[in-house]
Design a protein around this motif. Structure first.
Motif, PDB file in Angstrom:
ATOM      1  N   SER A 186       2.804   9.987  -9.579  1.00  0.00           N
ATOM      2  CA  SER A 186       1.934  10.385 -10.612  1.00  0.00           C
ATOM      3  C   SER A 186       0.841  11.423 -10.918  1.00  0.00           C
ATOM      4  N   GLY A 187       0.276  11.813  -9.501  1.00  0.00           N
ATOM      5  CA  GLY A 187      -0.013  13.361 -10.180  1.00  0.00           C
ATOM      6  C   GLY A 187      -1.772  12.834  -9.619  1.00  0.00           C
ATOM      7  N   GLY A 188      -2.300  11.481  -9.069  1.00  0.00           N
ATOM      8  CA  GLY A 188      -3.357  10.879  -9.184  1.00  0.00           C
ATOM      9  C   GLY A 188      -3.686   9.416  -8.475  1.00  0.00           C
ATOM     10  N   PRO A 189      -4.997   9.287  -7.706  1.00  0.00           N
ATOM     11  CA  PRO A 189      -4.457   7.308  -8.175  1.00  0.00           C
ATOM     12  C   PRO A 189      -4.688   6.473  -8.607  1.00  0.00           C
ATOM     13  N   LEU A 190      -3.658   5.619  -8.593  1.00  0.00           N
ATOM     14  CA  LEU A 190      -3.584   5.163  -9.676  1.00  0.00           C
ATOM     15  C   LEU A 190      -4.369   3.291  -9.351  1.00  0.00           C
ATOM     16  N   PHE A 191      -5.161   2.503 -10.427  1.00  0.00           N
ATOM     17  CA  PHE A 191      -5.298   1.517  -9.742  1.00  0.00           C
ATOM     18  C   PHE A 191      -4.644   0.118  -8.024  1.00  0.00           C
ATOM     19  N   PHE A 192      -5.821   0.762  -7.599  1.00  0.00           N
ATOM     20  CA  PHE A 192      -5.124  -0.209  -6.676  1.00  0.00           C
ATOM     21  C   PHE A 192      -5.289  -1.447  -6.609  1.00  0.00           C
ATOM     22  N   TRP A 193      -3.257  -2.060  -7.548  1.00  0.00           N
ATOM     23  CA  TRP A 193      -3.456  -3.211  -7.763  1.00  0.00           C
ATOM     24  C   TRP A 193      -2.671  -3.834  -6.545  1.00  0.00           C
ATOM     25  N   PRO A 194      -2.446  -3.545  -5.259  1.00  0.00           N
ATOM     26  CA  PRO A 194      -2.172  -4.192  -3.820  1.00  0.00           C
ATOM     27  C   PRO A 194      -3.577  -5.347  -3.446  1.00  0.00           C
ATOM     28  N   MET A 195      -4.468  -4.807  -3.745  1.00  0.00           N
ATOM     29  CA  MET A 195      -5.680  -5.777  -3.720  1.00  0.00           C
ATOM     30  C   MET A 195      -5.744  -7.362  -4.357  1.00  0.00           C
ATOM     31  N   PHE A 196      -4.335  -7.375  -5.123  1.00  0.00           N
ATOM     32  CA  PHE A 196      -4.896  -9.226  -5.770  1.00  0.00           C
ATOM     33  C   PHE A 196      -3.577 -10.193  -4.470  1.00  0.00           C
ATOM     34  N   PRO A 197      -2.827  -9.153  -4.808  1.00  0.00           N
ATOM     35  CA  PRO A 197      -1.395 -10.249  -3.364  1.00  0.00           C
ATOM     36  C   PRO A 197      -1.662 -10.172  -2.609  1.00  0.00           C
ATOM     37  N   MET A 198      -2.350  -9.054  -2.221  1.00  0.00           N
ATOM     38  CA  MET A 198      -3.264  -8.436  -0.648  1.00  0.00           C
ATOM     39  C   MET A 198      -4.588  -9.771  -0.280  1.00  0.00           C
ATOM     40  N   VAL A 208       0.594  -1.476  -0.606  1.00  0.00           N
ATOM     41  CA  VAL A 208       0.065   0.088  -0.003  1.00  0.00           C
ATOM     42  C   VAL A 208       1.145   1.156   0.103  1.00  0.00           C
ATOM     43  N   ALA A 209       1.394   0.730   0.578  1.00  0.00           N
ATOM     44  CA  ALA A 209       3.059   2.372   1.050  1.00  0.00           C
ATOM     45  C   ALA A 209       3.361   2.709  -0.584  1.00  0.00           C
ATOM     46  N   ILE A 210       4.197   1.911  -1.056  1.00  0.00           N
ATOM     47  CA  ILE A 210       4.268   1.810  -2.635  1.00  0.00           C
ATOM     48  C   ILE A 210       3.459   2.330  -3.486  1.00  0.00           C
ATOM     49  N   TRP A 211       1.638   1.435  -3.548  1.00  0.00           N
ATOM     50  CA  TRP A 211       1.347   2.283  -4.197  1.00  0.00           C
ATOM     51  C   TRP A 211       1.051   3.674  -4.274  1.00  0.00           C
ATOM     52  N   GLY A 212       0.934   4.120  -2.190  1.00  0.00           N
ATOM     53  CA  GLY A 212       0.459   5.434  -2.514  1.00  0.00           C
ATOM     54  C   GLY A 212       1.774   6.726  -3.120  1.00  0.00           C
ATOM     55  N   VAL A 213       2.458   5.936  -2.873  1.00  0.00           N
ATOM     56  CA  VAL A 213       3.990   7.012  -2.949  1.00  0.00           C
ATOM     57  C   VAL A 213       4.197   6.534  -4.696  1.00  0.00           C
ATOM     58  N   THR A 214       3.664   5.808  -5.773  1.00  0.00           N
ATOM     59  CA  THR A 214       3.500   5.810  -6.954  1.00  0.00           C
ATOM     60  C   THR A 214       2.281   6.493  -7.284  1.00  0.00           C
ATOM     61  N   SER A 215       0.987   6.920  -6.824  1.00  0.00           N
ATOM     62  CA  SER A 215      -0.250   7.796  -7.161  1.00  0.00           C
ATOM     63  C   SER A 215       0.629   9.398  -6.636  1.00  0.00           C
ATOM     64  N   ILE A 216       1.199   9.152  -5.984  1.00  0.00           N
ATOM     65  CA  ILE A 216       1.689  10.610  -5.342  1.00  0.00           C
ATOM     66  C   ILE A 216       1.718  10.950  -6.961  1.00  0.00           C
TER      67      ILE A 216
END
Length: 147
Positions: free
Chosen positions: A107-119, A97-105
């Motif tokens: 890129s300037g906006g929320p990205l697809f929440f890909w961590p839901m798959f491994p989680m 989630v931290a990686i997803w948050g940093v990459t979303s920030i």
């Protein structure tokens, strides 16, 4: 406090009860007769200091803590395994989630929440393991020729 002073220290109700339990164990093991047990028990509950309690059990062996049963040991081991699995899952989830948050920030906006798959997959495996009893490592008892 010196060791000689400890005998004059006042005993608590819990101290008297501990001595009574040791006396009961001595009776149950056949180390004390019922008359001797009764006499010592009366003295234990009438005692006010450790110096009065100690002689009552001086000739009895120290109690040996009971060993947990094999089933209890297995249950505790399985419980620790489940806790470890969920702790590992939570740690990795936090990182993802931290990686997803940093990459979303970045890129300037929320990205697809890909961590839901491994989680989700890992959580499903953990739940299935809990429901099935966590067997996973059991070996087949049949010989290979029976398969």
């Amino acid at each position: 406090m010196t060791e000689s002073d400890s005998g004059s220290m006042r005993a608590s109700d819990a101290d008297r009860e501990a001595i009574a339990q040791r006396l009961r164990a001595g009776l149950d093991e056949g180390r004390l007769s019922i008359v001797e047990y009764d006499e010592r028990l009366r003295q234990a509950y009438a005692s006010t200091t450790f110096s009065q309690l100690e002689p009552l059990v001086a000739d009895l062996p120290e109690p040996v803590p009971a060993k947990p049963s094999a089933e209890t040991v297995k249950r505790e081991r399985d419980k620790r395994k489940v806790v470890k699995e969920w702790r590992d899952w939570a740690s990795v989830t936090f990182i993802l989630v931290a990686i997803w948050g940093v990459t979303s920030i970045a890129s300037g906006g929320p990205l697809f929440f890909w961590p839901m798959f491994p989680m989700g997959i890992w959580a499903a495996v953990n739940l299935a393991s809990m429901i099935s009893g966590g067997g996973g490592h059991k070996k087949c008892k049949e010989s290979d020729s029976d398969h």
